[in-house]
Design an enzyme around this catalytic site. Structure first.
Site, PDB file in Angstrom:
ATOM      1  N   CYS A 142     -67.805 -45.518  23.883  1.00  0.00           N
ATOM      2  CA  CYS A 142     -68.989 -46.368  24.025  1.00  0.00           C
ATOM      3  C   CYS A 142     -70.169 -45.823  23.226  1.00  0.00           C
ATOM      4  CB  CYS A 142     -69.360 -46.493  25.498  1.00  0.00           C
ATOM      5  SG  CYS A 142     -67.948 -46.987  26.517  1.00  0.00           S
ATOM      6  N   VAL A 186     -46.582 -40.643  21.762  1.00  0.00           N
ATOM      7  CA  VAL A 186     -45.382 -41.010  22.536  1.00  0.00           C
ATOM      8  C   VAL A 186     -44.794 -42.246  21.860  1.00  0.00           C
ATOM      9  CG1 VAL A 186     -44.531 -41.791  24.778  1.00  0.00           C
ATOM     10  CG2 VAL A 186     -46.274 -39.999  24.660  1.00  0.00           C
ATOM     11  N   ALA A 220     -51.707 -45.241  29.519  1.00  0.00           N
ATOM     12  CA  ALA A 220     -53.137 -45.544  29.346  1.00  0.00           C
ATOM     13  C   ALA A 220     -53.443 -45.590  27.847  1.00  0.00           C
ATOM     14  CB  ALA A 220     -53.986 -44.481  30.044  1.00  0.00           C
TER      15      ALA A 220
END
Ligand code: FAD
Length: 552
Positions: free
Chosen positions: A44, A82, A113
């Site tokens: 952000c 991954v 995530a």
């Protein structure tokens, strides 16, 4: 050693999950992989790093691999991607992006995530030098390097959502002339058009060029610069282009592993952020969640929900499951000193969702008492269900105190409050902070008056039917400075004397500057037998709906 928990992605959702899990389970073996060079960084803050408002890259790093290890005994592997999940064997396949080695890691629980990726439309010229997205620290380092090396004078920001607007502000801060190209006819798509209008006006006033209602078609090289060609054929030359046209959930790993997606294309999870595979959880920008107001499934790429979901996934893994409440899309953006914030559903969102029984009110109160110097208006829109008054959403735009009001209403929505609760809310007041009737109270009172039949309203789109005589109850000088075409001026101060001139048979739509005097007039008129309604938000809202093209 307890269960092995592997986490893919180490920023908002992943890092929150990892640290919460450690606080709940000292024995868990927690391993977190991120393909980027950093974990737990402040995405952000990236626009402000580009704008040099945050000058030091290190300030964007909320935590490091070392601090995760030292404080929490969490093993973090950055620059490790991954690449596959073997659900039968309960392993992930990992590639070390520097060492170029690959290996398998077993898991008892796996948390996905991976966030979202910027939309990169396959169009001619999209990969030309000078065109950037802003997602990671390396992205913003590249933009800064480009700015330093080529000193461009013009920037094009494609996309007028909150990241586009933040980038526009920060590039202007660095001295560039900025053009925003937005396919929709308004900036800030989560807002209703008339609420986005003051933001567009403010951008114009700051020297930003806006091209709304026009999409990007392709790019062409032009010497050292790039020319963007729009769907309408407009050519916009720029030395730097920022693509801020949205993100799509990173679902590649999940899909390849056979995990189902929801109807909006995000990873499907239950209330505990668990996928249909009982050993796999998913959180953040990559998942699909329920909008608590409309009941619809949505993808909401915001940091707050990602953090909360990460925490809940950890609690579920640790055997202390708590359900996610869903989202309500509370968001805020600052643009050149103006703040725009929203929570819950917008009017267009409710219409899209087929929710019919709702009403809206507009008001423009000061952010603090008018008698104390420096009061700034807050343009506030409240949406509520009819007839029970349940709060469905709110939007606000102004210079001061905007986010505080939206935060209060956001909490009210989460608690299932009604407009009567807003009217009764006991909020902070001293002259420099608010008013004895806070804007939130006022919004609740106006809406309650409407529900109680004390203030019938004519919504703005109905103005075009021409069935009501427009009565402007402002003073003559205000009327002379601008009024709705066809309106009759009868100031509130003279209404009691002059009302005989108004035929009782003629329905009236009454307005003033912001709605308050019109409310007094409507109360007076209706008690004298007139069919009178208030135009919500008065002439201030009229100008916004007119300029936003809401009136037909
Ligand atoms: P992310 O924080 O994006 O983290 C995902 C991580 O997973 C990434 O580091 C990625 O490299 C890694 N990853 C992905 N796939 C793999 C893989 N296969 N192997 C290993 N690692 C992988 N939200 C707000 O609420 N307010 C704001 O003001 C705001 N401003 C923003 C400004 C910008 C410029 C950006 C880009 C976003 C902003 N957001 C804001 C959105 C917010 O940052 C995201 O909603 C939030 O970070 C999502 O968290 P996440 O954990 O789902 O994904």
């Amino acid at each position: 050693m307890g269960q092995r928990v592997v986490i893919v992605g180490g920023v908002a959702g992943g890092a929150s999950c990892a640290t919460r899990l450690r606080r709940l389970d000292e024995r868990a073996d927690i391993v977190m992989f991120d393909r980027g060079p950093h974990v737990s960084f402040a995405n952000c803050g990236l626009p402000y790093f580009v704008g040099n408002v945050i000058a030091d890259e290190q300030k964007l790093l909320v935590a490091s691999s070392e601090s995760f290890h030292q404080r929490f005994n969490i093993r973090v592997h950055t620059r490790h991607e991954v690449t596959a999940i073997d659900r039968a064997a309960c392993t992930v396949h990992v590639r070390d992006l520097d060492g170029q080695r690959a290996f398998d890691v077993p898991y008892d629980a796996l948390v996905l995530a991976p966030g979202a990726a910027p939309i990169h439309p396959p169009m001619p010229g999209i990969d030309l030098p000078g065109i950037f997205a802003v997602r990671t620290i390396p992205d913003s380092v590249k933009i800064r390097a480009w700015l330093d090396a080529y000193q461009p004078r013009h920037a094009l920001v494609v996309g007028g959502g909150f990241i586009g607007l933040e980038m526009a502000e920060n590039l202007a801060h660095r001295g560039l002339h900025v053009t925003i190209l937005e396919k929709l006819p308004q900036v800030m798509p989560p807002l209703d058009p008339e609420m986005a209008q003051p933001v567009a006006d403010h951008l114009h006033a700051q020297g930003v060029t806006l091209h709304l209602g026009d999409g990007l078609a392709r790019f062409e090289p032009d010497g050292g610069a790039v020319v963007a060609i729009t769907e309408s054929g407009l050519r916009i030359a720029a030395g730097l282009v920022i693509l801020a046209i949205g993100v799509r959930p990173e679902t590649g790993l999940a899909v390849a592993a056979g995990l189902p997606l929801g109807e909006r294309g995000g990873i499907l999870v239950d209330a505990h952020m668990r996928t249909p595979d009982p050993r796999i959880w998913a959180v953040g920008d990559a998942v699909e969640v329920t909008d608590v107001v409309t009941g619809q499934e949505i993808i909401l790429p915001l940091a707050g929900p990602a953090n909360r979901q990460g925490r809940l996934a950890a609690e579920s893994i640790a055997g202390r499951p708590r359900a996610f409440r869903g989202v309500q899309a509370t968001a805020v953006v600052g643009v050149f000193g103006l703040t725009a914030a929203t929570t819950g559903a917008s009017e267009k969102g409710l219409r899209r969702a087929g929710v019919g029984a709702f009403q809206t009110v507009h008001l423009h109160p000061g952010h603090h008492a008018g008698y104390y110097p420096g009061a700034q208006p807050i343009h506030l829109k409240l949406l509520f269900r009819v007839p029970d008054g349940r709060v469905l959403g709110a939007q606000a735009v102004g210079r001061e105190g905007v986010e505080r009001r939206i935060d209060v209403i956001a909490t009210a929505i989460q608690m299932g409050a009604t407009v009567r609760d807003l009217a009764e809310a006991e909020l902070c007041y001293a002259p420099q902070f608010g008013s004895a009737k806070d804007p939130v109270n006022l919004a609740g009172m106006v809406a309650s008056n409407h529900l109680d039949g004390l203030m019938p309203v004519t919504q703005w789109p109905a103005l075009s039917t021409g069935t009501r005589v427009l009565l402007d109850v402002r003073e003559p000088d205000e009327f002379a400075a601008g009024h709705i075409p066809g309106a009759v001026n009868m100031p509130l101060s003279q209404l009691r004397q002059q009302v005989v001139a108004l035929p009782l048979t003629q329905p009236l739509a009454v307005y003033c500057g912001v709605g308050q005097r019109a409310y007094y007039a409507v109360r007076f008129l209706t008690q004298h037998g007139y069919d009178a309604t208030n135009l919500p938000g008065g002439y201030t809202t009229y100008r916004a709906v007119r300029d936003a093209g809401v009136l037909t």
